[in-house]
Write an enzyme that holds these catalytic residues in place. Structure first.
Site, PDB file in Angstrom:
ATOM      1  N   LYS A   1     -45.374  28.911 -18.170  1.00 28.45           N
ATOM      2  CA  LYS A   1     -45.538  27.499 -17.801  1.00 28.45           C
ATOM      3  C   LYS A   1     -46.345  27.408 -16.517  1.00 28.45           C
ATOM      4  O   LYS A   1     -46.606  28.435 -15.859  1.00 28.45           O
ATOM      5  CB  LYS A   1     -44.169  26.842 -17.636  1.00 28.45           C
ATOM      6  CG  LYS A   1     -43.323  27.448 -16.532  1.00 28.45           C
ATOM      7  CD  LYS A   1     -41.948  26.834 -16.507  1.00 28.45           C
ATOM      8  CE  LYS A   1     -41.096  27.552 -15.470  1.00 28.45           C
ATOM      9  NZ  LYS A   1     -40.059  26.727 -14.898  1.00 28.45           N
TER      10      LYS A   1
ATOM     11  N   ARG B   1     -28.337  20.956 -14.053  1.00 25.44           N
ATOM     12  CA  ARG B   1     -29.697  20.410 -14.052  1.00 25.44           C
ATOM     13  C   ARG B   1     -29.999  19.913 -15.458  1.00 25.44           C
ATOM     14  O   ARG B   1     -30.244  18.745 -15.678  1.00 25.44           O
ATOM     15  CB  ARG B   1     -30.673  21.507 -13.594  1.00 25.44           C
ATOM     16  CG  ARG B   1     -32.055  21.036 -13.286  1.00 25.44           C
ATOM     17  CD  ARG B   1     -32.934  22.175 -12.786  1.00 25.44           C
ATOM     18  NE  ARG B   1     -33.110  23.243 -13.781  1.00 25.44           N
ATOM     19  CZ  ARG B   1     -33.986  24.231 -13.662  1.00 25.44           C
ATOM     20  NH1 ARG B   1     -34.765  24.302 -12.581  1.00 25.44           N
ATOM     21  NH2 ARG B   1     -34.112  25.149 -14.579  1.00 25.44           N
TER      22      ARG B   1
ATOM     23  N   TYR C   1     -56.430  22.950  14.724  1.00 27.00           N
ATOM     24  CA  TYR C   1     -55.721  21.660  14.876  1.00 27.00           C
ATOM     25  C   TYR C   1     -54.460  21.822  15.710  1.00 27.00           C
ATOM     26  O   TYR C   1     -53.724  22.816  15.557  1.00 27.00           O
ATOM     27  CB  TYR C   1     -55.314  21.124  13.507  1.00 27.00           C
ATOM     28  CG  TYR C   1     -56.424  20.450  12.748  1.00 27.00           C
ATOM     29  CD1 TYR C   1     -57.069  19.327  13.264  1.00 27.00           C
ATOM     30  CD2 TYR C   1     -56.811  20.927  11.505  1.00 27.00           C
ATOM     31  CE1 TYR C   1     -58.076  18.693  12.546  1.00 27.00           C
ATOM     32  CE2 TYR C   1     -57.817  20.306  10.778  1.00 27.00           C
ATOM     33  CZ  TYR C   1     -58.440  19.190  11.308  1.00 27.00           C
ATOM     34  OH  TYR C   1     -59.432  18.578  10.592  1.00 27.00           O
TER      35      TYR C   1
ATOM     36  N   MET D   1     -57.647  22.194   5.988  1.00 21.81           N
ATOM     37  CA  MET D   1     -57.831  21.911   4.561  1.00 21.81           C
ATOM     38  C   MET D   1     -58.695  22.956   3.855  1.00 21.81           C
ATOM     39  O   MET D   1     -58.389  23.398   2.743  1.00 21.81           O
ATOM     40  CB  MET D   1     -58.446  20.513   4.375  1.00 21.81           C
ATOM     41  CG  MET D   1     -58.550  20.116   2.920  1.00 21.81           C
ATOM     42  SD  MET D   1     -59.282  18.503   2.667  1.00 21.81           S
ATOM     43  CE  MET D   1     -57.882  17.457   2.813  1.00 21.81           C
TER      44      MET D   1
END
Ligand SMILES: Cc1ncc(COP(=O)(O)O)c(C=O)c1O
Length: 364
Positions: free
Chosen positions: A35, A135, A259, A307
């Site tokens: 998956k 779940r 940053y 990023m």
């Protein structure tokens, strides 16, 4: 020059890991869990590489199953969460998919569908039991009657009882044993195949192996365990994520990098800028000090991941040049270790790689 960030996927390593999973339980079959695009490795390519070995493939939803069928995969495919709406039952029949069944509502939908479609046959249903994870799965009190209803459907060729462990990756905890006892109680007196084990179950809980394993993360060479583990030591990394140095500069003592100015050079320091960032799936939570592999030894991130870029301290790499390749995880820097630095698990790093990362396949 193209941005040279590449995920090299080693299909023979993934095959090795699948065989290692199966070898833990000589008589069991194994659903290869692919998956989430095979945890970021590319579902169709991984499925093709495993098609001879794998007994079945496991995916989260029908879209993922159809992608595999369109890619030419003919092996059984199990929908781990079953169908989300009744319309999917047509596609399940058409593409001969196996379906989990985690609720009485799904069971009722199937019964109604089969009342109208009396020509359907050969369905494979995996009844999911909520043995304690809370779940998905039918309540333990409803298991016997649900099984009887499934067995009464002539279109249903086989039924497997499945359940999922919440804490199999924490061997000291009693939760897995409690779940196993609950499963035994729910299925007492019933002769039915079981599937209980994710990778941690495969690697550590032989008493839970039964007829069908469901290994996922271990196929990709990562360990579900926080601590070293004997089977984990035999896994081969399925992916090497690497990029290039695109710039180098001297940063004077006292100046900051990146940053938030969070990393400050204590002495004059050469800093390399790498073409990788959080928009590629390299975690912004990787702190200064997170290791990378450069020219045969380790270096460390210095400053925040942005990023599209990340920065590395070259103090121990006077030879480093623009264009040198840097491994972010793979054979030299285990993805488990990077995940530890990031305060996460290898699952999120691998499945979080974005489309921007070029996948390249070796050993078909
Ligand atoms: C139902 C089910 N089985 C098996 C797996 C595979 O788990 P792992 O990747 O820990 O081996 C998963 C993954 O989340 C799952 O949801």
């Amino acid at each position: 020059m193209a941005r040279n960030l590449i995920a090299d996927v080693d299909l023979s390593a993934i095959r090795h890991n699948y065989c290692l999973a199966r070898a833990q339980a000589a008589h069991a079959h194994a659903v290869a869990i692919i998956k989430a695009d095979a945890y970021g490795h590319g579902a169709v390519r991984v499925a093709r590489a495993l098609e001879t070995e794998a007994d079945a493939f496991g995916v989260a939803a029908i879209e993922e199953a159809l992608e595999l069928r369109e890619g030419g995969i003919t092996r059984p495919i199990l929908l781990l969460e079953g169908f989300f709406e009744a319309e999917e039952l047509e596609l399940i029949c058409q593409h001969q998919l196996w379906t989990a069944m985690h609720s009485l509502e799904q069971l009722a939908l199937l019964e109604r569908f089969l009342q109208q479609r009396t020509d359907v046959s050969g369905l494979h249903v995996w009844l999911k039991i909520d043995s304690g994870m809370h779940r998905l799965g039918v309540h333990p009190d409803d298991v016997q009657s649900a099984l009887e209803r499934l067995q009464a459907l002539t279109a249903v060729e086989s039924v497997v009882a499945m359940s999922h462990f919440a804490c199999a990756d924490e061997p000291q905890r009693p939760d897995t044993l409690r779940q196993l006892q609950q499963i035994d109680r729910s299925l007492s007196g019933m002769n039915i195949a079981r599937s209980l084990c994710n990778s941690a179950g495969v690697m550590h809980w032989p008493q839970a192996h039964h007829q069908w394993l469901r290994p996922g993360i271990m196929l990709y060479g990562a360990s579900p365990f926080a601590e070293p583990q004997p089977v984990a030591a035999q896994l081969k990394p399925g992916m090497t994520l690497s990029t290039e140095i695109i710039a180098i500069r001297e940063v004077p003592a006292g100046d900051a990098v990146g940053y938030g100015a969070s990393w400050i050079a204590e002495v004059p320091t050469r800093i390399a800028t790498l073409a990788v960032g959080y928009a590629d799936g390299y975690s912004r939570h990787a702190p200064s000090g997170t290791p990378v592999w450069l020219n045969g030894r380790r270096a460390a991130l210095a400053g925040r991941v942005s990023m599209d870029m990340a920065t590395v301290d070259l103090s121990l790499h006077p030879e480093a040049r623009v264009g040198d390749r840097v491994e972010l995880w793979g054979a030299n820097i285990p993805v488990n270790e990077v995940a530890d630095y990031c305060g996460t698990i290898p699952y999120t790093l691998l499945s979080g790689l974005t489309r921007r990362v070029k996948r390249r396949y070796t050993s078909e």
